[in-house]
Write an enzyme that holds these catalytic residues in place. Sequence first.
Site, short mmCIF file in Angstrom:
data_model
loop_
_atom_site.label_atom_id
_atom_site.label_comp_id
_atom_site.label_asym_id
_atom_site.label_seq_id
_atom_site.Cartn_x
_atom_site.Cartn_y
_atom_site.Cartn_z
N SER A 96 -5.41 -8.59 -4.46
CA SER A 96 -5.37 -7.23 -5.01
C SER A 96 -5.75 -6.25 -3.90
CB SER A 96 -6.33 -7.09 -6.20
OG SER A 96 -7.67 -7.30 -5.78
N LYS A 97 -5.61 -4.98 -4.19
CA LYS A 97 -6.03 -3.94 -3.26
C LYS A 97 -6.12 -2.64 -4.03
CE LYS A 97 -7.04 -3.80 1.20
NZ LYS A 97 -7.72 -4.85 1.95
N GLY A 98 -6.90 -1.71 -3.51
CA GLY A 98 -7.02 -0.42 -4.18
C GLY A 98 -7.42 0.65 -3.20
#
Length: 433
Positions: free
Chosen positions: A122-124
């Site tokens: 994931s990434k944000g």
Amino acid sequence: MGTVAKAIPQPVIPKVAPREDLNPFRIAQIQFDMAAEFLKVDPGLRQILRTPKRVMEVSVPVKLDNGQVKVFVGYRVQHNTARGPAKGGVRYHPNLTLDEVKALASWMTWKTATMNIPYGGSKGGVICDAKRMSRSELERLTRRFTYEILPILGPERDIPAPDVATDAQTMAWMMDTYSTLAGEAALDCVTGKPIALGGSEGRLDATARGLLFAIEEACKVKKISLRGASVAVQGYGNVGSTVARVLSEKKARIVAISDSRGGVHNPRGIDPLKAYRYKERAGTVVGMPGASRISSEDLLALKCDILIPAALENAITLHNADQIKAKIVAEGANGPTTPHADEVLARKGIFVIPDILANAGGVTVSYFEWAQNLQGARWQDAELSQRLEFMMRSAFNDVYMTMRKHRTHSRAAAYVLAVSRVTEAMLLRGLFP
């Protein structure tokens, strides 16, 4: 007669250089497609893995210190969770795009699979200029962003960590916000926290130390002595400055370093600690005594043993790949080399330690931190370092053996290894419903 090893399909480089597509997500898809084609992944499964599992875009209203309200845009992307909960950093950057976050999330899937860690990717991040915001504004931004993406966060769902322009304090604010809203002490909901709040020993320099172990293994492959080896580092942030220091401790010679404003060069060597202290005072390494000025582009083209691109994506492209003279390229950043550039470097005999292996020390120690929080345990620094070294060297060996087996370059080998592990997990789980 022996069987001929099957070669991975390689992109064809036209004699007239094409205009490269530098969109990071399309680059990530090209890298995946190459491995999926070689592994003959089922077309339906291939579609699933080319597409993020979940994409969230949120508005982040924040009251600034002057009393005005500004609405920022934030993202959280979960690419795949077949092998475990999603794992990925949070970055604050004025030029952040959704495609960049999608690419980074997919690279995290392949990175955790390369390291054989039970995570997905994931990434944000938030589109903002953290350098122009006060500490109180950053706290309000972080807490509101955490609140907005809270429905998809959690120790068994998605575990954030620091990335560009975020740090242990950012993670402390995220953890406190999550814990307050959940009504429980959830130390395991983020990693990269301060040690006083359940953070792990060695997390701050984990990426750099993991990179050191990978470089040592690559030096064995290329028959280069790390002692006295010349090193150029593009990007003098946490990873770049720390890897320069640990390599210097191994008696390597740091001949050039750079940051967003430019770089400096001294063929006799640069003291990384003096450079770090100078940058803390001046805001840049440019102008430090005892070294001449050099551009980041010229730094990449220096003749050296080891080149470490540790800044942002697309540092090495078809435009400059033929100018690279290093024997080893160790990718401290995510996505610094484009697919076309990969082929040029491979033809030149340059050994690339791909990002999904080279900079995986950070997520590995994040995994250690998460495991300690779940157990309510505290591992000592020596134990953590030993575990990190074992996992980095094992992962390097797995990639190198895959590379030898299929007679291909290192990034293709790393992707074949990672994609095979993720597809195996997905096939065993089946498709719901």
